[in-house]
Design a protein around this motif. Structure first.
Motif, PDB file in Angstrom:
ATOM      1  N   SER A 178      62.253  37.901  78.251  1.00 36.69           N
ATOM      2  CA  SER A 178      63.302  36.588  77.742  1.00 36.69           C
ATOM      3  C   SER A 178      63.449  36.504  76.448  1.00 36.69           C
ATOM      4  O   SER A 178      62.257  36.238  75.753  1.00 36.69           O
ATOM      5  CB  SER A 178      62.570  35.290  78.422  1.00 36.69           C
ATOM      6  N   ALA A 179      64.421  36.463  76.031  1.00 36.80           N
ATOM      7  CA  ALA A 179      64.879  36.436  74.494  1.00 36.80           C
ATOM      8  C   ALA A 179      65.512  35.194  74.145  1.00 36.80           C
ATOM      9  O   ALA A 179      66.535  34.533  74.863  1.00 36.80           O
ATOM     10  CB  ALA A 179      66.016  37.631  74.114  1.00 36.80           C
ATOM     11  N   TYR A 180      64.814  34.538  73.102  1.00 40.50           N
ATOM     12  CA  TYR A 180      65.229  32.913  72.692  1.00 40.50           C
ATOM     13  C   TYR A 180      65.527  33.367  71.319  1.00 40.50           C
ATOM     14  O   TYR A 180      64.808  33.887  70.424  1.00 40.50           O
ATOM     15  CB  TYR A 180      64.118  32.322  73.156  1.00 40.50           C
ATOM     16  N   CYS A 181      66.634  32.411  70.958  1.00 37.31           N
ATOM     17  CA  CYS A 181      66.946  32.198  69.525  1.00 37.31           C
ATOM     18  C   CYS A 181      66.405  30.715  69.096  1.00 37.31           C
ATOM     19  O   CYS A 181      66.660  29.845  69.698  1.00 37.31           O
ATOM     20  CB  CYS A 181      68.084  32.338  69.224  1.00 37.31           C
ATOM     21  N   VAL A 182      65.731  30.754  67.839  1.00 36.37           N
ATOM     22  CA  VAL A 182      65.161  29.263  67.473  1.00 36.37           C
ATOM     23  C   VAL A 182      65.681  29.057  66.168  1.00 36.37           C
ATOM     24  O   VAL A 182      65.908  29.924  65.323  1.00 36.37           O
ATOM     25  CB  VAL A 182      63.645  29.219  67.627  1.00 36.37           C
ATOM     26  N   SER A 183      65.925  27.730  65.847  1.00 35.97           N
ATOM     27  CA  SER A 183      66.276  27.273  64.725  1.00 35.97           C
ATOM     28  C   SER A 183      65.050  26.128  64.056  1.00 35.97           C
ATOM     29  O   SER A 183      64.588  25.672  64.800  1.00 35.97           O
ATOM     30  CB  SER A 183      67.433  26.240  65.005  1.00 35.97           C
ATOM     31  N   CYS A 184      64.848  26.727  62.868  1.00 41.18           N
ATOM     32  CA  CYS A 184      63.555  26.126  62.275  1.00 41.18           C
ATOM     33  C   CYS A 184      64.152  25.077  61.183  1.00 41.18           C
ATOM     34  O   CYS A 184      64.469  25.389  59.945  1.00 41.18           O
ATOM     35  CB  CYS A 184      62.830  27.171  61.681  1.00 41.18           C
ATOM     36  N   ALA A 185      63.984  23.972  61.284  1.00 43.80           N
ATOM     37  CA  ALA A 185      64.382  22.693  60.577  1.00 43.80           C
ATOM     38  C   ALA A 185      63.538  22.708  59.354  1.00 43.80           C
ATOM     39  O   ALA A 185      62.289  22.617  59.690  1.00 43.80           O
ATOM     40  CB  ALA A 185      64.558  21.409  61.316  1.00 43.80           C
ATOM     41  N   LYS A 186      64.100  22.875  58.158  1.00 47.94           N
ATOM     42  CA  LYS A 186      63.379  22.686  57.080  1.00 47.94           C
ATOM     43  C   LYS A 186      62.423  23.621  56.993  1.00 47.94           C
ATOM     44  O   LYS A 186      61.268  23.490  56.392  1.00 47.94           O
ATOM     45  CB  LYS A 186      62.899  21.224  56.709  1.00 47.94           C
ATOM     46  N   ALA A 187      62.435  24.995  57.442  1.00 47.34           N
ATOM     47  CA  ALA A 187      61.477  25.740  57.437  1.00 47.34           C
ATOM     48  C   ALA A 187      60.119  25.562  57.923  1.00 47.34           C
ATOM     49  O   ALA A 187      59.001  25.753  57.799  1.00 47.34           O
ATOM     50  CB  ALA A 187      61.133  26.680  55.964  1.00 47.34           C
ATOM     51  N   LEU A 188      60.005  24.561  58.937  1.00 48.26           N
ATOM     52  CA  LEU A 188      58.857  24.033  59.683  1.00 48.26           C
ATOM     53  C   LEU A 188      58.651  24.774  61.049  1.00 48.26           C
ATOM     54  O   LEU A 188      59.685  24.574  61.812  1.00 48.26           O
ATOM     55  CB  LEU A 188      58.876  22.557  59.613  1.00 48.26           C
ATOM     56  N   LEU A 189      57.669  25.494  61.100  1.00 48.86           N
ATOM     57  CA  LEU A 189      57.494  26.212  62.398  1.00 48.86           C
ATOM     58  C   LEU A 189      57.285  24.971  63.588  1.00 48.86           C
ATOM     59  O   LEU A 189      57.798  25.231  64.952  1.00 48.86           O
ATOM     60  CB  LEU A 189      56.025  27.023  62.461  1.00 48.86           C
ATOM     61  N   SER A 190      56.876  24.057  63.429  1.00 46.40           N
ATOM     62  CA  SER A 190      56.375  22.959  64.257  1.00 46.40           C
ATOM     63  C   SER A 190      58.083  22.125  64.618  1.00 46.40           C
ATOM     64  O   SER A 190      58.274  21.800  66.018  1.00 46.40           O
ATOM     65  CB  SER A 190      55.745  21.867  63.754  1.00 46.40           C
ATOM     66  N   ASN A 243      55.857  47.013  74.056  1.00 45.48           N
ATOM     67  CA  ASN A 243      55.456  46.828  75.449  1.00 45.48           C
ATOM     68  C   ASN A 243      55.750  45.432  76.015  1.00 45.48           C
ATOM     69  O   ASN A 243      55.326  44.816  76.217  1.00 45.48           O
ATOM     70  CB  ASN A 243      53.626  46.958  75.256  1.00 45.48           C
ATOM     71  N   TRP A 244      57.134  45.713  76.264  1.00 41.54           N
ATOM     72  CA  TRP A 244      57.796  44.581  77.087  1.00 41.54           C
ATOM     73  C   TRP A 244      57.787  44.820  78.457  1.00 41.54           C
ATOM     74  O   TRP A 244      57.698  45.679  79.072  1.00 41.54           O
ATOM     75  CB  TRP A 244      59.573  44.602  76.857  1.00 41.54           C
ATOM     76  N   THR A 245      57.317  43.559  78.818  1.00 35.59           N
ATOM     77  CA  THR A 245      57.218  43.652  80.501  1.00 35.59           C
ATOM     78  C   THR A 245      57.714  41.945  81.130  1.00 35.59           C
ATOM     79  O   THR A 245      58.058  41.148  80.161  1.00 35.59           O
ATOM     80  CB  THR A 245      55.578  43.391  80.819  1.00 35.59           C
ATOM     81  N   PRO A 246      58.020  41.923  82.364  1.00 32.04           N
ATOM     82  CA  PRO A 246      58.617  40.698  82.915  1.00 32.04           C
ATOM     83  C   PRO A 246      57.500  39.884  82.469  1.00 32.04           C
ATOM     84  O   PRO A 246      56.159  40.035  82.682  1.00 32.04           O
ATOM     85  CB  PRO A 246      58.578  40.883  84.410  1.00 32.04           C
ATOM     86  N   GLY A 247      57.879  38.681  81.655  1.00 42.40           N
ATOM     87  CA  GLY A 247      56.897  37.678  81.228  1.00 42.40           C
ATOM     88  C   GLY A 247      56.840  37.626  79.677  1.00 42.40           C
ATOM     89  O   GLY A 247      56.337  36.637  79.057  1.00 42.40           O
ATOM     90  N   SER A 248      57.363  38.599  79.211  1.00 37.09           N
ATOM     91  CA  SER A 248      57.137  38.840  77.802  1.00 37.09           C
ATOM     92  C   SER A 248      58.420  37.926  77.199  1.00 37.09           C
ATOM     93  O   SER A 248      59.143  37.466  78.016  1.00 37.09           O
ATOM     94  CB  SER A 248      57.591  40.179  77.252  1.00 37.09           C
ATOM     95  N   VAL A 249      57.930  37.471  75.878  1.00 33.38           N
ATOM     96  CA  VAL A 249      58.978  36.537  75.300  1.00 33.38           C
ATOM     97  C   VAL A 249      59.399  37.195  73.809  1.00 33.38           C
ATOM     98  O   VAL A 249      58.634  37.961  73.183  1.00 33.38           O
ATOM     99  CB  VAL A 249      58.690  35.337  74.974  1.00 33.38           C
ATOM    100  N   TYR A 250      60.717  37.432  73.385  1.00 32.03           N
ATOM    101  CA  TYR A 250      61.194  37.930  72.320  1.00 32.03           C
ATOM    102  C   TYR A 250      61.968  36.606  71.437  1.00 32.03           C
ATOM    103  O   TYR A 250      62.887  36.236  72.050  1.00 32.03           O
ATOM    104  CB  TYR A 250      62.306  38.961  72.288  1.00 32.03           C
ATOM    105  N   ALA A 251      61.423  36.054  70.475  1.00 32.29           N
ATOM    106  CA  ALA A 251      61.803  34.978  69.786  1.00 32.29           C
ATOM    107  C   ALA A 251      62.161  35.252  68.687  1.00 32.29           C
ATOM    108  O   ALA A 251      61.245  35.777  67.759  1.00 32.29           O
ATOM    109  CB  ALA A 251      60.758  33.681  69.859  1.00 32.29           C
ATOM    110  N   TYR A 252      63.443  35.052  68.200  1.00 30.72           N
ATOM    111  CA  TYR A 252      63.936  35.295  66.885  1.00 30.72           C
ATOM    112  C   TYR A 252      64.596  34.094  66.027  1.00 30.72           C
ATOM    113  O   TYR A 252      65.114  33.258  67.060  1.00 30.72           O
ATOM    114  CB  TYR A 252      64.748  36.633  66.883  1.00 30.72           C
ATOM    115  N   THR A 253      64.449  33.911  65.034  1.00 31.97           N
ATOM    116  CA  THR A 253      65.097  32.720  64.274  1.00 31.97           C
ATOM    117  C   THR A 253      66.529  33.160  63.926  1.00 31.97           C
ATOM    118  O   THR A 253      66.809  34.146  63.949  1.00 31.97           O
ATOM    119  CB  THR A 253      64.309  32.445  62.856  1.00 31.97           C
ATOM    120  N   GLU A 254      67.319  31.834  64.076  1.00 30.79           N
ATOM    121  CA  GLU A 254      68.865  32.091  63.820  1.00 30.79           C
ATOM    122  C   GLU A 254      69.048  32.672  62.658  1.00 30.79           C
ATOM    123  O   GLU A 254      70.123  33.314  62.735  1.00 30.79           O
ATOM    124  CB  GLU A 254      69.370  30.404  63.925  1.00 30.79           C
ATOM    125  N   ASP A 255      68.337  32.466  61.479  1.00 32.66           N
ATOM    126  CA  ASP A 255      68.623  33.215  60.236  1.00 32.66           C
ATOM    127  C   ASP A 255      67.873  34.558  60.345  1.00 32.66           C
ATOM    128  O   ASP A 255      66.856  34.611  59.959  1.00 32.66           O
ATOM    129  CB  ASP A 255      67.806  32.150  59.245  1.00 32.66           C
TER     130      ASP A 255
END
Length: 792
Positions: A133-145, A103-115
């Motif tokens: 909005s689709a974002y690619c994120v990198s998680c340094a040392k497998a830390l979510l923070s 259920n994507w709507t304006p304002g939804s976020v799709y965040a996926y890890t680079e790996d």
């Protein structure tokens, strides 16, 4: 479960492996003999009907499907009260269902890890199409923070939207299919508690987060407890767990998250409770898996899956035992490879990990190892060369980025602009390009499974040591771009290969036609499915000696201990029938991706070939009027030229001095025994059409235009010009002895270690140059003079 027990299972269930070593379990696990026997027995003893039919055999199949769903849920420690199982064609199909129906709507976020796998990244296009909005994120040392954004979204997220609580989705792999890194399953609860640090995107609002866990790589060797880590969506491919069946996967959907998959429009047979053709009415079935499994399910594949679970249980292959076994093997492999070094101390292997060795354990690292080989001078060996050389040693690996370009780029350190430029120049995933400006754009991957053994690991370490460890500097050829003016360059030999992959035919003179040498690679041997049989598949093709009689318009095949057989040329289908060759119709096959139209040459020659190769096969002649053209990568050298059944270009030239040089290096390093016939044997391996002498070794690499003495049809003497259109990149075919069909790895290994006089190491195992010729209807003569017209 002891290592002896695993070895026993290997000995009993995988006798077919013999001395082959399989290290591509992430690509597909290997099925056990017991699994296939159980499946065959069930098919022959029972009648299984379509589960939609409602008869007795249909109901039996419906019961099996229900029990298999329970087996799947049991594997992940949940029940039908917690999750539903949608059977799909694989993990990619499961991911597509999520992307299309969330259920994507304006304002939804799709965040996926680079790996992440390609198919996870592909969801972003569907999300963006609906305003997310689709974002690619990198998680340094497998830390979510420590997540940081590495890609700007297709749509900028507005501070206000029509939906005050838009649904958003976070996607990550439980295990990287590139490096084997296991990401913390605790992320599932953390993300749902809004602990994903994306407040820099929308600081004024928290998202209603759901979590997609791609478990396709993870679950083959690790336990996934969905009771403890309740991901909303989990994707699986079962061939990665059992090797069989292929084409079957599952999407596990948490019952509390079903309502998010609300955008399904298409309906197919079995997925609706009722519908009308004459009105816009349909009523979806209430149960999620019924609603999403359009059409008849792959019910016999689901039967095979049920038997996969049963077989593993009978063999005692618990997931905990598999995880311990594969991790212990991985540690053995990792530390053995890490200590490999050249004589000068330079490390032999560069390994790509997401963590330090001190933190490695079975909860942080899966049984996958990605790496590249380095020479003693620090330069890289292309991963394609490593895979080819391993193939020639019956060791099966994978090279490239493994549908995970994000992890590949991140861990290897490839510049994005370099890749964009390469794609712009025609590079595609899976092609022969593995190094750009000396730097790798991919890696070699080894992946272990339940059926891997200590012996497999030891065999591979021996292979690396024997084939890549250097005890001295790389060889330096006597390279000179300019030919010696005092020495004439001579066309030493002309060879054509009438039947693809069979022996060559040396001639004193031969006609050039619009595809190169006339009748060169005009025939090929194909299997019962119409696919070409090549030297890689059947080294004994070298025992077949074809000759062409132009006057009699006939191909003759000879082999030891066999009577020769004559095969008349086929000009057209009508002529074939008149000659009683038992040709029923035209044959359609493929050579290097090109569709080829030809004629079956009849039953007599098919039986003759089948006796020699010990497989069912036949001979196909390419239609004379069927057109095929040179590889697209040669377009920069002018208009495409017509070709026969060759792989890429019209003609291939090699330099006898380069062959002699390579032989000397092989003798010095013990790859080859010196003998009187050694040079001719080596020359045959390279399957050239034109062999020249009188030039310095490897000088041919920089020749651009070459002129040969020629006689025009009609008797007038003249010259024919040919243009170089590329270097011939070599594979493990050159390791096959053309006289015996036996494999010898020396040629490919020696070739990869040759450097030129300007210290530019040959980054790829190339040998010989491809030529194109725009002239035809002329005759080349052996022992005539060759002129080099243009040199780089």
């Amino acid at each position: 479960m002891s290592e002896n027990k695993f070895q026993h299972i290997r000995d009993i269930e995988f006798k077919r492996l013999g001395d082959q070593v399989y290290f591509d379990h992430t690509g597909s696990c290997l099925y056990t003999d017991s699994h296939i026997k159980r499946y065959s027995e069930q098919l022959t003893k029972n009648v299984f009907g379509n589960p939609h039919s409602g008869n007795a055999c249909s109901e039996k199949m419906s019961d099996i499907i229900h029990q298999t769903r329970l087996d799947v849920l049991r594997r992940f420690n949940v029940t039908v009260d917690d999750y539903d199982v949608i059977f799909t064609s694989g993990a990619t199909d499961s991911l597509k269902i999520i992307g299309e129906n969330f259920n994507w709507t304006p304002g939804s976020v799709y965040a996926y890890t680079e790996d992440n796998h390609t198919s996870v990244v592909g969801i972003r296009e569907l999300a963006a199409e609906r305003g997310a909005s689709a974002y690619c994120v990198s998680c340094a040392k497998a830390l979510l923070s420590g997540c940081t954004i590495v890609k700007a979204p297709q749509n900028l997220l507005k501070s206000k939207s029509s939906n005050e609580n838009p649904l958003s989705l976070f996607a990550f792999p439980a295990q990287s299919n590139f490096s084997g890194a296991k990401y913390p399953l605790t992320w599932i609860k953390d993300v749902k508690r809004n602990l994903l640090p994306l407040d820099l995107i929308h600081p004024s609002r928290k998202c209603n987060w759901y979590v997609l866990c791609d478990a396709a790589s993870f679950v083959s060797t690790s336990a996934l407890d969905l009771k403890e880590y309740p991901a909303d969506f989990v994707t699986i491919s079962f061939y990665k767990m059992f090797g069989f069946p292929t084409g079957l996967g599952a999407l596990l959907v948490r019952k509390n998250s079903e309502e998010t998959l609300c955008n399904k429009k298409f309906f197919g047979g079995g997925s609706v409770s009722g519908w009308l053709a004459s009105r816009d009415f349909h009523s979806p079935k209430p149960v999620l898996h019924d609603r999403f499994e359009d059409g008849s399910s792959s019910f016999l594949s689901i039967l095979a899956l049920k038997l996969g679970f049963d077989t593993f249980n009978q063999l005692g292959l618990t997931i905990d035992a598999i995880e311990k076994h594969t991790h212990d093997l991985w540690r053995n492999l990792y530390y053995s490879m890490k200590t490999l070094a050249h004589e000068n101390g330079m490390p032999l292997v560069e390994i790509y990990l997401n963590q330090d060795d001190s933190t490695i354990n079975c909860t942080s690292q899966g049984p996958i190892l990605a790496f590249n080989i380095k020479r003693s001078d620090g330069s890289y060996v292309g991963y394609n060369h490593v895979v080819q050389l391993a193939n020639s040693n019956n060791i099966y690996l994978r090279g490239g980025c493994f549908c995970n370009l994000g992890a590949c780029v991140s861990l290897i350190g490839t510049e994005i602009n370099v890749l964009l430029e390469a794609y712009g120049n025609g590079h595609v995933c899976g092609d022969a390009i593995d190094l750009i400006e000396g730097k790798p754009i991919g890696a070699v991957r080894m992946s272990l499974g339940p059926h891997s053994t200590v012996g497999d690991v030891n065999t591979y370490i021996e292979f690396l040591t024997d084939c890549f460890r250097e005890e001295s500097c790389v060889y330096t050829s006597q390279y000179s771009a300019d030919p010696d003016k005092s020495t004439k360059i001579i066309l030493d030999d002309i060879l054509l290969y009438p039947v693809k992959s069979c022996q060559g035919m040396s001639v004193k003179k031969w006609e050039i036609c619009d595809t190169g040498l006339k009748y060169d690679r005009m025939w090929m041997v194909v299997d019962e499915y119409g696919s070409p049989i090549t030297l890689k598949k059947a080294p004994h093709l070298t025992s077949i000696r074809p000759t062409v009689d132009v006057t009699k318009q006939c191909l003759t095949l000879r082999a030891d201990d066999m009577d020769s057989i004559a095969v008349p040329f086929i000009q057209n289908l009508k002529e074939a029938v008149v000659r009683d060759l038992n040709v029923n119709a035209k044959c359609v096959s493929k050579v290097c991706g090109d569709t080829v139209v030809g004629y079956d040459c009849g039953e007599s020659v098919a039986l003759w070939l089948s006796q020699i190769l010990n497989v069912s096969c036949s001979l196909v002649q390419k239609c004379f009027d069927s057109q095929r053209y040179t590889s697209k990568r040669f377009n920069a050298y002018g208009n495409p030229n017509k070709i026969s059944l060759v792989n890429e270009a019209q003609l291939l030239l090699v330099n006898r001095s380069s062959i002699e040089y390579l032989c000397r290096r092989m003798i010095e390093h013990g790859y080859l025994d010196e003998s009187d016939t050694m040079l001719d044997n080596m020359a045959k391996r390279f399957r050239a059409n034109l062999v020249v002498s009188g030039a310095s070794s490897f000088s041919e690499d920089k020749w651009n235009r070459i002129s040969f003495n020629a006689t025009n049809i009609g008797g007038k003497n003249g010259r024919v010009d040919m243009v170089k259109c590329g270097l011939c990149q070599r594979c493990n075919v050159i390791c096959i002895d053309p006289d015996t069909g036996q494999k010898l790895n020396g040629p490919l290994r020696a070739l990869a270690n040759v450097s030129l006089s300007d210290n530019a190491v040959r980054r790829k195992p190339t040998f010989g140059i491809y030529l194109k010729c725009d002239q035809s209807s002329c005759v080349l003569t052996a022992k005539s003079e060759v002129t080099i017209e243009d040199i780089t």
